[in-house]
Design an enzyme around this catalytic site. Structure first.
Site, PDB file in Angstrom:
ATOM      1  CG  HIS A  89      -1.931   1.095   1.182  1.00 55.71           C
ATOM      2  ND1 HIS A  89      -2.203   1.864   2.284  1.00 55.71           N
ATOM      3  CD2 HIS A  89      -2.716   1.589   0.193  1.00 55.71           C
ATOM      4  CE1 HIS A  89      -3.101   2.779   1.968  1.00 55.71           C
ATOM      5  NE2 HIS A  89      -3.425   2.638   0.707  1.00 55.71           N
ATOM      6  CD  GLU A 136      -2.710   2.265  -3.520  1.00 55.96           C
ATOM      7  OE1 GLU A 136      -3.416   3.278  -3.336  1.00 55.96           O
ATOM      8  OE2 GLU A 136      -2.972   1.159  -3.006  1.00 55.96           O
TER       9      GLU A 136
END
Length: 128
Positions: free
Chosen positions: A65, A68
């Site tokens: 994450h 990302e």
């Protein structure tokens, strides 16, 4: 209004009774691809990467994450921080991403006349 007749993909209102392919589908899809949003044609792109939070190391949970978010920060060819987001905003677009267990999806939309440059900027995020 009739939802079938107001749908640009099904604008002719024909629904195949035999469950087979609609013979007018190609024409319907072509018409749908020419739908204008805010009087400007739009393009959308999505890249799905086959890794997600399930591949996070146990000593670094949340890494997928985190990466990302880092991806949109810049690239070697376009090093200015947030240049991609600024370009999209200037050309009526935006971007986003999400991380799931087995994959991460990155996507954006932009006015069609800015697609080529936006796609080049986007592709640079995935160049090693």
């Amino acid at each position: 209004p009739d939802p079938v007749r107001s749908d640009p993909v099904r604008q002719n209102g024909d629904v195949p009774s035999d469950g087979g392919a609609d013979p007018n589908m190609n024409a319907d899809l072509e018409a749908a691809s020419n739908v204008e949003v805010g009087r400007k044609r739009r393009a959308a792109v999505c890249m799905v990467v086959g890794t997600g939070s399930f591949t996070d190391p146990l000593d670094c949970l949340g890494l997928a994450h985190f990466l990302e978010h880092m991806l949109f920060m810049g690239s070697e060819k376009y090093p200015e921080e947030n240049a991609f987001d600024a370009f999209l905003a200037k050309h009526g677009g935006d971007s986003n991403a999400y991380t799931e267990g087995e994959h991460t999806s990155y996507y954006f939309n932009v006015k069609v006349d800015a697609l080529e440059e936006a796609l080049d900027m986007f592709a640079q995020f995935f160049v090693a």
